[in-house]
Write a protein that holds these residues in place. Sequence first.
Motif, PDB file in Angstrom:
ATOM      1  N   HIS A 430       0.841  -1.200   0.000  1.00 48.59           N
ATOM      2  CA  HIS A 430       0.000   0.000   0.000  1.00 48.59           C
ATOM      3  C   HIS A 430       0.878   1.254   0.000  1.00 48.59           C
ATOM      4  CE1 HIS A 430      -3.707  -2.203   0.453  1.00 48.59           C
ATOM      5  NE2 HIS A 430      -3.257  -2.832   1.519  1.00 48.59           N
ATOM      6  N   SER A 431       0.857   1.968  -1.108  1.00 45.58           N
ATOM      7  CA  SER A 431       1.650   3.199  -1.249  1.00 45.58           C
ATOM      8  C   SER A 431       0.783   4.389  -0.845  1.00 45.58           C
ATOM      9  CB  SER A 431       2.122   3.353  -2.699  1.00 45.58           C
ATOM     10  OG  SER A 431       1.025   3.199  -3.596  1.00 45.58           O
ATOM     11  N   ASP A 469       3.230   9.912   3.397  1.00 47.32           N
ATOM     12  CA  ASP A 469       2.591   9.125   4.447  1.00 47.32           C
ATOM     13  C   ASP A 469       3.303   7.783   4.547  1.00 47.32           C
ATOM     14  OD1 ASP A 469       0.915   8.514   6.523  1.00 47.32           O
ATOM     15  OD2 ASP A 469      -0.941   8.772   5.388  1.00 47.32           O
ATOM     16  N   LEU A 470       3.072   7.104   5.637  1.00 43.50           N
ATOM     17  CA  LEU A 470       3.697   5.817   5.893  1.00 43.50           C
ATOM     18  C   LEU A 470       2.921   4.715   5.194  1.00 43.50           C
ATOM     19  CD1 LEU A 470       5.860   4.188   7.459  1.00 43.50           C
ATOM     20  CD2 LEU A 470       4.244   4.086   9.375  1.00 43.50           C
ATOM     21  N   GLY A 471       3.596   3.931   4.362  1.00 44.44           N
ATOM     22  CA  GLY A 471       2.961   2.817   3.679  1.00 44.44           C
ATOM     23  C   GLY A 471       2.856   1.601   4.573  1.00 44.44           C
ATOM     24  N   CYS A 472       2.263   0.547   4.026  1.00 51.74           N
ATOM     25  CA  CYS A 472       2.122  -0.681   4.790  1.00 51.74           C
ATOM     26  C   CYS A 472       1.925  -1.847   3.830  1.00 51.74           C
ATOM     27  CB  CYS A 472       0.959  -0.593   5.782  1.00 51.74           C
ATOM     28  SG  CYS A 472      -0.674  -0.491   5.017  1.00 51.74           S
ATOM     29  N   SER A 496      10.873   1.271   7.882  1.00 52.82           N
ATOM     30  CA  SER A 496      11.107   0.507   6.659  1.00 52.82           C
ATOM     31  C   SER A 496       9.945   0.427   5.672  1.00 52.82           C
ATOM     32  CB  SER A 496      11.530  -0.922   7.017  1.00 52.82           C
ATOM     33  OG  SER A 496      10.493  -1.596   7.703  1.00 52.82           O
ATOM     34  N   THR A 497       8.766   0.946   5.982  1.00 54.25           N
ATOM     35  CA  THR A 497       7.649   0.775   5.040  1.00 54.25           C
ATOM     36  C   THR A 497       7.207   2.083   4.383  1.00 54.25           C
ATOM     37  OG1 THR A 497       5.955   0.918   6.788  1.00 54.25           O
ATOM     38  CG2 THR A 497       6.829  -1.263   6.279  1.00 54.25           C
ATOM     39  N   TRP A 498       8.118   3.045   4.286  1.00 47.99           N
ATOM     40  CA  TRP A 498       7.821   4.268   3.538  1.00 47.99           C
ATOM     41  C   TRP A 498       7.976   3.990   2.039  1.00 47.99           C
ATOM     42  CZ3 TRP A 498       6.124   8.470   6.251  1.00 47.99           C
ATOM     43  CH2 TRP A 498       6.377   8.491   7.631  1.00 47.99           C
ATOM     44  N   ALA A 499       6.953   4.284   1.263  1.00 44.65           N
ATOM     45  CA  ALA A 499       6.982   4.173  -0.201  1.00 44.65           C
ATOM     46  C   ALA A 499       7.322   2.769  -0.689  1.00 44.65           C
ATOM     47  CB  ALA A 499       7.969   5.190  -0.786  1.00 44.65           C
ATOM     48  N   PRO A 500       6.490   1.771  -0.368  1.00 45.63           N
ATOM     49  CA  PRO A 500       6.720   0.433  -0.929  1.00 45.63           C
ATOM     50  C   PRO A 500       6.538   0.448  -2.440  1.00 45.63           C
ATOM     51  CG  PRO A 500       4.601   0.523   0.215  1.00 45.63           C
ATOM     52  CD  PRO A 500       5.296   1.816   0.498  1.00 45.63           C
ATOM     53  N   ARG A 550      -5.254   9.516   6.674  1.00 44.22           N
ATOM     54  CA  ARG A 550      -3.808   9.451   6.830  1.00 44.22           C
ATOM     55  C   ARG A 550      -3.440   8.398   7.862  1.00 44.22           C
ATOM     56  NH1 ARG A 550      -0.882  12.967   4.497  1.00 44.22           N
ATOM     57  NH2 ARG A 550       0.858  12.407   5.830  1.00 44.22           N
ATOM     58  N   VAL A 551      -2.212   7.885   7.748  1.00 48.26           N
ATOM     59  CA  VAL A 551      -1.652   6.992   8.758  1.00 48.26           C
ATOM     60  C   VAL A 551      -0.879   7.818   9.774  1.00 48.26           C
ATOM     61  CG1 VAL A 551      -0.073   5.069   9.183  1.00 48.26           C
ATOM     62  CG2 VAL A 551      -1.525   5.059   7.144  1.00 48.26           C
ATOM     63  N   VAL A 552      -0.071   8.756   9.263  1.00 50.10           N
ATOM     64  CA  VAL A 552       0.738   9.625  10.119  1.00 50.10           C
ATOM     65  C   VAL A 552       0.274  11.069   9.915  1.00 50.10           C
ATOM     66  CG1 VAL A 552       3.067  10.457  10.621  1.00 50.10           C
ATOM     67  CG2 VAL A 552       2.708   8.064   9.960  1.00 50.10           C
ATOM     68  N   CYS A 553       0.014  11.777  11.001  1.00 51.63           N
ATOM     69  CA  CYS A 553      -0.376  13.182  10.899  1.00 51.63           C
ATOM     70  C   CYS A 553       0.758  13.995  10.264  1.00 51.63           C
ATOM     71  CB  CYS A 553      -0.684  13.755  12.281  1.00 51.63           C
ATOM     72  SG  CYS A 553      -2.108  13.002  13.068  1.00 51.63           S
ATOM     73  N   PHE A 554       0.393  15.041   9.556  1.00 52.71           N
ATOM     74  CA  PHE A 554       1.396  15.870   8.898  1.00 52.71           C
ATOM     75  C   PHE A 554       2.440  16.367   9.892  1.00 52.71           C
ATOM     76  CE2 PHE A 554       0.017  15.948   4.673  1.00 52.71           C
ATOM     77  CZ  PHE A 554       0.872  16.777   3.942  1.00 52.71           C
ATOM     78  N   GLU A 555       1.970  16.742  11.073  1.00 51.34           N
ATOM     79  CA  GLU A 555       2.875  17.300  12.083  1.00 51.34           C
ATOM     80  C   GLU A 555       3.885  16.267  12.580  1.00 51.34           C
ATOM     81  OE1 GLU A 555      -0.393  17.361  12.187  1.00 51.34           O
ATOM     82  OE2 GLU A 555      -0.790  19.450  11.618  1.00 51.34           O
TER      83      GLU A 555
END
Length: 744
Positions: A430-431, A469-472, A496-500, A550-555
């Motif tokens: 999931h990108s 955002d953080l992928g999975c 390790s799962t940023w931009a799969p 979102r998975v991770v808030c912008f902040e």
Amino acid sequence: MTNIPHVPNSATKTSRVEQEIQLDCCQHNPDDLYKPIKYNSPYQNEKFPEGFEGLHGYAFFVGALFQSAKKPKEYGTQLYTGDGMVYRLGFEKGQSTLKTRIMKTPCYYADLAIQHYCSGGDQLPKSWFAKKHPLFSYWESFRNGGQVRSSLTLGARNQLNTAFLHLGDRLWVTIDGGRPHEIDPDSLELIEPMGLIKDWLGIFPINSSKTIFDAHINSAHPAVDLSKLDSKSKDQEIYTTNYSTGYNGWGSKTVNLLFDKLSKCIATKELEKEQLFGRYTDLLRYCPNQKTLERWRLYLPDGNPVIVQQSLHQLAITENHIIVADISFQMEFSQVFAPFLFGFLKLPIFNKNYFKWLGSLIQSVFLQPIPPALFNNLYIIKRDQLQENGGTIKDPKRLEVQQVKIPLEISHFAADYSDSEDKITLHIGHSIGWDVTEWITRYDSNIPSKPHLRNQPNELEGMMVGTLDLGCFGRYVINTQTSKIEESQHVLDWNSTWAPTVYTHYDLCRDDLGKSSETIVKNIYWMSWGFSWELIPERIYKEFKDRKRRVVCFEDLPKDNKPATLLRLDTQAMKIEDQYAFPAGYFACSPQFIPSSLPCPSERDPSVHGFIACIVIADDDPENPQHAKDEFWVFDANDFKKAPLRLCSKDPQPLNLALALHTTWLHGIYPKPEDKERIHQISLAERRSAREKFVKQDYENILDSIKGNRKEILRELFDTIIYPNFIEQTLETTFETDLYKEQN
């Protein structure tokens, strides 16, 4: 934050050299893995070190030749727009070899012959043909727009730069925007396309017969099931798609409605009157031995046609089903037509700072990003519906499919072959928060409040933008009777799962002509590209800032870079069992599983008994980059803590590889290397004969239908340049030498 860039400058450079060379190899101790300075030590080994004796066969990589020293990039060019270059990495008798070839379709030779090049404030012809016919060459030349290189009058380039399909010892190379072509694994020459032009529909079907190089949109990942077949079977079946989204830019609903009414007025056949203008979705079945192409048109259970929203980039096949995925990879028509409307921006005068406002204005109005859909659709086809022959291009058979919504963006996915009780299992990357169809342009600006390394991000012009955002990774069990997701599990990791991006795994029974009995994907190897603010222009930041889910808030997004990472996911435990974070200044892509030739220990699963080969992009000096120093790295698939084997050029000139995506592996280009015989070996004369047959079947009728002076010029182009050089598969250096000679 390290002072070494996340993405080396080498990522936006490529070499067009076609060569066959032997590579040197070396290995570093685990203690040195995160000390980049030690990676510049001399290469002194010609034989594989201990632990890599099981390397064998041939790994194939393909990437786009984005730009090179002799062919600078055009304005508006994305990293994945360019002629396809195939890299064949061979492992023989403890040594490694590399062979490279450009994929030369007929339009490749046409492109070079009519191309104009910027010189001073003008665009000047370079070849003898373009000088002889300057107006024709200027108006009909190809230009880069988004993921496509096209001509307003000739059509679109088929650059064959994306992926592979192997069927036994036969090999095809693919792209989303053109017909797949079979290639010879030994010479790397093209042999023949998957079907004739007359068997494919273009983006706008009513106009297809009038365009010489029409754009045929299909899946870059066709599907094949070899579990019950041998390579001599007459019933080999390759499944792919042929579709069009219609116009998908600003005001698409209104524009498509007008086009629908217009098409009914000008259509000459009943089938044309019934179909939506430029919007259709067909499943194709190609039998390579018989060279037949069958067609089914896809419909939902409610009777509405399947209309693709983004891209049918990938198919997968199970024992009883075919899965077609509409994933987050959308071709935007505004990008395609931009070079024809705003081509003047590539003239040197508009590169001046005082004209930057004009390019920025055009980009913000006409080229607004179209964010990927929050939900992606899967279409599931029951294979027993395909037992009878399909239809034709004039009369496709109707086929009902089931739709399943996946509640996250899809990068790529794998499917277990086993689907007992009508339940299919999918493994999806999931990108999230990543628009892979956008790239860094010369008009982009850094985000003022965020860290960055370059003074301006356009130092990486053409590079795909980064994720926000953080992928999975997800594992889904889908009931094909109810079209419901019955089970889902997800895995994510802050590091390790940023931009799969892409994956590889041990071949299942469908992939290996009965040599494997495996039916489920137990371990899957993913390449993630990490996170860096240097890849996020301000306009992309604004695009995703107000995104609802979102998975991770912008902040909470990282302040520092997250490295590119190769990881192994245990799909049964849904746990990341192993990972390797590449050192700063090293950017990796295109992993490929290579099974070991040595016996598998009883305590080890075959799905981890092998190696992972990948391309690693790097600069000669990460802190003061001047030249590329790219390599192939090979990991022990069962233990990433072992130092990787590094393969590089023996010559003083380092490798300069494309930032490739997809790969494949063949046990051999010959079953018996000593006598060099393959089941489907095709001699040089047979290859030439096949190319001559297909290229003339494709284009003679089209050329005969053209009228006036244009026909005479096109006939000269084909008879003197395209036909002889395509049939011969003339190497680029030889072709350009003849092309740029002054004619008497």
